[in-house]
Motif scaffolding. Sequence first.
Motif, PDB file in Angstrom:
ATOM      1  N   TYR A 108       0.810  -1.220   0.000  1.00  0.00           N
ATOM      2  CA  TYR A 108       0.000   0.000   0.000  1.00  0.00           C
ATOM      3  C   TYR A 108       0.845   1.272   0.000  1.00  0.00           C
ATOM      4  O   TYR A 108       0.284   2.364   0.074  1.00  0.00           O
ATOM      5  N   SER A 109       2.154   1.141  -0.050  1.00  0.00           N
ATOM      6  CA  SER A 109       3.070   2.292   0.079  1.00  0.00           C
ATOM      7  C   SER A 109       2.756   3.067   1.358  1.00  0.00           C
ATOM      8  O   SER A 109       2.727   4.299   1.384  1.00  0.00           O
ATOM      9  N   SER A 110       2.504   2.313   2.425  1.00  0.00           N
ATOM     10  CA  SER A 110       2.019   2.905   3.669  1.00  0.00           C
ATOM     11  C   SER A 110       2.951   2.586   4.825  1.00  0.00           C
ATOM     12  O   SER A 110       3.540   1.506   4.897  1.00  0.00           O
ATOM     13  N   THR A 111       3.074   3.545   5.727  1.00  0.00           N
ATOM     14  CA  THR A 111       3.714   3.260   7.013  1.00  0.00           C
ATOM     15  C   THR A 111       2.649   2.687   7.952  1.00  0.00           C
ATOM     16  O   THR A 111       1.455   2.865   7.733  1.00  0.00           O
ATOM     17  N   LEU A 112       3.083   2.007   8.991  1.00  0.00           N
ATOM     18  CA  LEU A 112       2.139   1.375   9.909  1.00  0.00           C
ATOM     19  C   LEU A 112       2.632   1.564  11.338  1.00  0.00           C
ATOM     20  O   LEU A 112       3.803   1.318  11.647  1.00  0.00           O
ATOM     21  N   GLY A 113       1.744   2.045  12.210  1.00  0.00           N
ATOM     22  CA  GLY A 113       2.096   2.249  13.609  1.00  0.00           C
ATOM     23  C   GLY A 113       0.999   1.754  14.524  1.00  0.00           C
ATOM     24  O   GLY A 113      -0.153   1.612  14.111  1.00  0.00           O
ATOM     25  N   VAL A 114       1.372   1.454  15.760  1.00  0.00           N
ATOM     26  CA  VAL A 114       0.426   0.964  16.757  1.00  0.00           C
ATOM     27  C   VAL A 114       0.484   1.878  17.971  1.00  0.00           C
ATOM     28  O   VAL A 114       1.572   2.225  18.446  1.00  0.00           O
ATOM     29  N   THR A 115      -0.675   2.275  18.474  1.00  0.00           N
ATOM     30  CA  THR A 115      -0.720   3.129  19.654  1.00  0.00           C
ATOM     31  C   THR A 115      -1.914   2.714  20.515  1.00  0.00           C
ATOM     32  O   THR A 115      -2.477   1.642  20.335  1.00  0.00           O
ATOM     33  N   GLY A 116      -2.286   3.561  21.462  1.00  0.00           N
ATOM     34  CA  GLY A 116      -3.334   3.205  22.409  1.00  0.00           C
ATOM     35  C   GLY A 116      -2.732   2.746  23.726  1.00  0.00           C
ATOM     36  O   GLY A 116      -1.550   2.387  23.797  1.00  0.00           O
ATOM     37  N   MET A 117      -3.536   2.758  24.796  1.00  0.00           N
ATOM     38  CA  MET A 117      -3.040   2.438  26.122  1.00  0.00           C
ATOM     39  C   MET A 117      -2.452   1.039  26.194  1.00  0.00           C
ATOM     40  O   MET A 117      -1.428   0.807  26.832  1.00  0.00           O
ATOM     41  N   THR A 118      -3.091   0.068  25.522  1.00  0.00           N
ATOM     42  CA  THR A 118      -2.591  -1.312  25.561  1.00  0.00           C
ATOM     43  C   THR A 118      -1.199  -1.394  24.966  1.00  0.00           C
ATOM     44  O   THR A 118      -0.281  -1.977  25.559  1.00  0.00           O
ATOM     45  N   ALA A 119      -1.020  -0.793  23.786  1.00  0.00           N
ATOM     46  CA  ALA A 119       0.286  -0.840  23.132  1.00  0.00           C
ATOM     47  C   ALA A 119       1.328  -0.038  23.905  1.00  0.00           C
ATOM     48  O   ALA A 119       2.487  -0.452  24.022  1.00  0.00           O
ATOM     49  N   VAL A 120       0.913   1.110  24.436  1.00  0.00           N
ATOM     50  CA  VAL A 120       1.845   1.938  25.210  1.00  0.00           C
ATOM     51  C   VAL A 120       2.328   1.180  26.440  1.00  0.00           C
ATOM     52  O   VAL A 120       3.522   1.196  26.776  1.00  0.00           O
ATOM     53  N   ASN A 121       1.420   0.496  27.132  1.00  0.00           N
ATOM     54  CA  ASN A 121       1.805  -0.285  28.302  1.00  0.00           C
ATOM     55  C   ASN A 121       2.816  -1.367  27.942  1.00  0.00           C
ATOM     56  O   ASN A 121       3.785  -1.618  28.665  1.00  0.00           O
ATOM     57  N   ILE A 122       2.592  -2.021  26.817  1.00  0.00           N
ATOM     58  CA  ILE A 122       3.514  -3.064  26.361  1.00  0.00           C
ATOM     59  C   ILE A 122       4.877  -2.464  26.041  1.00  0.00           C
ATOM     60  O   ILE A 122       5.934  -3.017  26.391  1.00  0.00           O
ATOM     61  N   ASP A 123       4.880  -1.307  25.387  1.00  0.00           N
ATOM     62  CA  ASP A 123       6.146  -0.656  25.022  1.00  0.00           C
ATOM     63  C   ASP A 123       6.921  -0.210  26.259  1.00  0.00           C
ATOM     64  O   ASP A 123       8.139  -0.362  26.330  1.00  0.00           O
ATOM     65  N   VAL A 124       6.190   0.358  27.229  1.00  0.00           N
ATOM     66  CA  VAL A 124       6.842   0.793  28.466  1.00  0.00           C
ATOM     67  C   VAL A 124       7.456  -0.405  29.190  1.00  0.00           C
ATOM     68  O   VAL A 124       8.583  -0.343  29.689  1.00  0.00           O
ATOM     69  N   SER A 125       6.714  -1.508  29.228  1.00  0.00           N
ATOM     70  CA  SER A 125       7.211  -2.711  29.890  1.00  0.00           C
ATOM     71  C   SER A 125       8.482  -3.216  29.218  1.00  0.00           C
ATOM     72  O   SER A 125       9.450  -3.592  29.888  1.00  0.00           O
ATOM     73  N   LYS A 126       8.498  -3.221  27.905  1.00  0.00           N
ATOM     74  CA  LYS A 126       9.677  -3.694  27.184  1.00  0.00           C
ATOM     75  C   LYS A 126      10.865  -2.757  27.391  1.00  0.00           C
ATOM     76  O   LYS A 126      12.000  -3.200  27.584  1.00  0.00           O
ATOM     77  N   LYS A 127      10.589  -1.467  27.368  1.00  0.00           N
ATOM     78  CA  LYS A 127      11.676  -0.502  27.555  1.00  0.00           C
ATOM     79  C   LYS A 127      12.298  -0.636  28.938  1.00  0.00           C
ATOM     80  O   LYS A 127      13.527  -0.593  29.094  1.00  0.00           O
ATOM     81  N   LEU A 128      11.466  -0.842  29.935  1.00  0.00           N
ATOM     82  CA  LEU A 128      11.976  -1.009  31.295  1.00  0.00           C
ATOM     83  C   LEU A 128      12.740  -2.319  31.432  1.00  0.00           C
ATOM     84  O   LEU A 128      13.775  -2.380  32.102  1.00  0.00           O
ATOM     85  N   ALA A 129      12.225  -3.384  30.813  1.00  0.00           N
ATOM     86  CA  ALA A 129      12.913  -4.670  30.873  1.00  0.00           C
ATOM     87  C   ALA A 129      14.284  -4.581  30.205  1.00  0.00           C
ATOM     88  O   ALA A 129      15.268  -5.155  30.692  1.00  0.00           O
ATOM     89  N   ASP A 130      14.365  -3.838  29.105  1.00  0.00           N
ATOM     90  CA  ASP A 130      15.647  -3.679  28.410  1.00  0.00           C
ATOM     91  C   ASP A 130      16.626  -2.838  29.227  1.00  0.00           C
ATOM     92  O   ASP A 130      17.845  -3.061  29.173  1.00  0.00           O
TER      93      ASP A 130
END
Length: 679
Positions: free
Chosen positions: A456-478
């Motif tokens: 689709y010549s498109s970029t793709l991103g994920v957001t929302g509280m669920t995704a943000v929580n997952i990202d924060v958890s991964k960042k802290l684990a790293d």
Amino acid sequence: LANRTKIAGGFAQIKAARAQLVAGQAKLDAGNVKLVKAQVKLDANAPKLKYAKQLLATSANFATVSKDGSVALANIRFTKPISDVDKAAFKQIMSLIDSKHLSGVQVEYSKEFVNDISGLLGAGEATGLVIAAIVLFLLLGSLIAAGLPVVSALLGVGISATATLAIGSLVEMNSTTPMLGLMLGLAVGIDYSLFILNRHIRQLKSGVELYESIGLATGTSGNAVVFAGLTVIIALAALNLTGIAFLGLMGTMGALGILVAVLIAITFTPAMLRLVGMRVLSRKTRRAITAAPTAKLPDASGAEHNSTKPTKHIWVNRHPVLSVLAAIIVLGVVAIPSSAMRLGLPDGSSEPTDSTQYRAFKLTTDAFGAGFNGGIVTVANIPAALDDTGKLKLQAEMATDLFALKNVAAVLPAGVSDNGKTYVFQIVPTNGPASVETENLVYAVRGLSGSFASKYSSTLGVTGMTAVNIDVSKKLADALPLYLGTILILSMFLLLLVFRSIAVPILASAGFLLTIYAVMGAITAVFQWGWAGWLFGVHDPGPILSFLPTIMIGILFGLAMDYQLFLTSGIREAFVHGKSPKDAINYGILLSRSVVVAAAIIMISVFGGFAFSHMAMIRPMGFGLAAGVLLDAFLVRLVLVPAVISLLGRGAWYLPKWLDRLLPNVDVEGEALEREHLH
């Protein structure tokens, strides 16, 4: 004539019929034209119908009213990110809905609406304070002495909590932030005041004059309290290095609570000791001192000069190998579950069962599915705007691709930007927002980035509280290994300065590492696996708070160094003054054991009270800190460390001369002041 008239009438009828036939044919021709146009339009809209059917297929499982019509969902969208919405707005919405008094309608609110930091102390916390007061009375022997550390701690947390709430009116913070400061302020506030008070009482019993004893206790144990507090403050302030704003704020506010506790301990406590005078002692002790005014003064280690009578060696001195094995086995077994620890931010199922957020979560889960409690927002961006058919086609095809992923219940097109280049989709997972399946789904959506770019010549991103929580958890684990490594290096450097030894800092840091793994294992077993969960209100086990390991490391590091300092400094001082390695261990442990055990029990009581908090995010924190103090104080500092020092003998205190000359002399416990006073 009559026949001619009939014939003329017949011709007139025929003419009229012909006119009607011509008009009907004209209408038929017009109808055919319309039909042709409609067919052309239908043919033109056939693709749209196809794409609409595709979108209906991807959103078929979505609903806002349950099948039986008994439960309805109402989603409120704000004009700015939910993290930026003033908490007063949530309260206004709830008040508005509640004011309607809808007859026969039960209204519940999700956890995003309930973020109240009022009512900081509950029944569990109060029970912890009562236990701490009892321990103080048993140790110190008088109500005045037992009450002084509690009053000091309450004064300190009153100041720090007020400051935190005042800052909270200017800076957004979650409900955990002031609770962490309260928990730490109570525990260390009592202990820091206790260390000074215990030293003062011991000196009074040994015959030191009141004013001199207050000054000496403040200059020795007070000095140690300042050092101990600084280690905790540094560890908490270092949370700002994680790059997570709310975690850095928690660390800063926690450090503020520790700072206030230290200041109260070295100012308010000595002032109160002057006001209460000799009444800090029990009546029995005061009568004994009056009857025997020539009591011996304490020596440099705080014991009496006449303590030359041989003392039976403590158990860790007599059985060092067995002590080491026992401590390591126990800590190792408790640490086993830590290998399965999964980080995340608990959802509404972890809230108290009588809370509105828990009822909202369960009602939604039962009526629609757990995934409706936390959708995943997906955003696609294309380089150029499309026409209406192109927009519908793109939405349908993207939604179909997203719907094909595993653990997806529904995909809804949530909107297109005004410039026609940004498309938003709402993905409803089949599982709850804190589940492993939903976490994997977030990664799977991001895994489509390459496909969307080529297709689709498109970029793709994920957001929302669920995704943000997952990202924060991964960042802290790293970031956790780096933070832990920094803490360990800092601890070894500080202990190297204090104890002038290579082995002791390494041993103390290794013990701290064992404590951390054991604490994480205990937390995982209770809050993730649900073992003994009934005791701590764990009715729906889930992932461990993403920032909990980092918080545990920061706080327990400071507390572990406190106990290491108060126990090992006596051992070192006795060794430096000529006692054998084993005698020095025996002397140092017996000198400080009672106050350290009492201080540990107090901390366990206070932290343990928070393990039964009404706030779900505080319970694992209180439990972890209580378990950490229990394991570190009683197994690591009182068993493992002295046992290994006993095995090492004189090697435990080896330090190269060149390094000794380079290191500054850090008189943490005010030994120079004590020797000056005594000589």
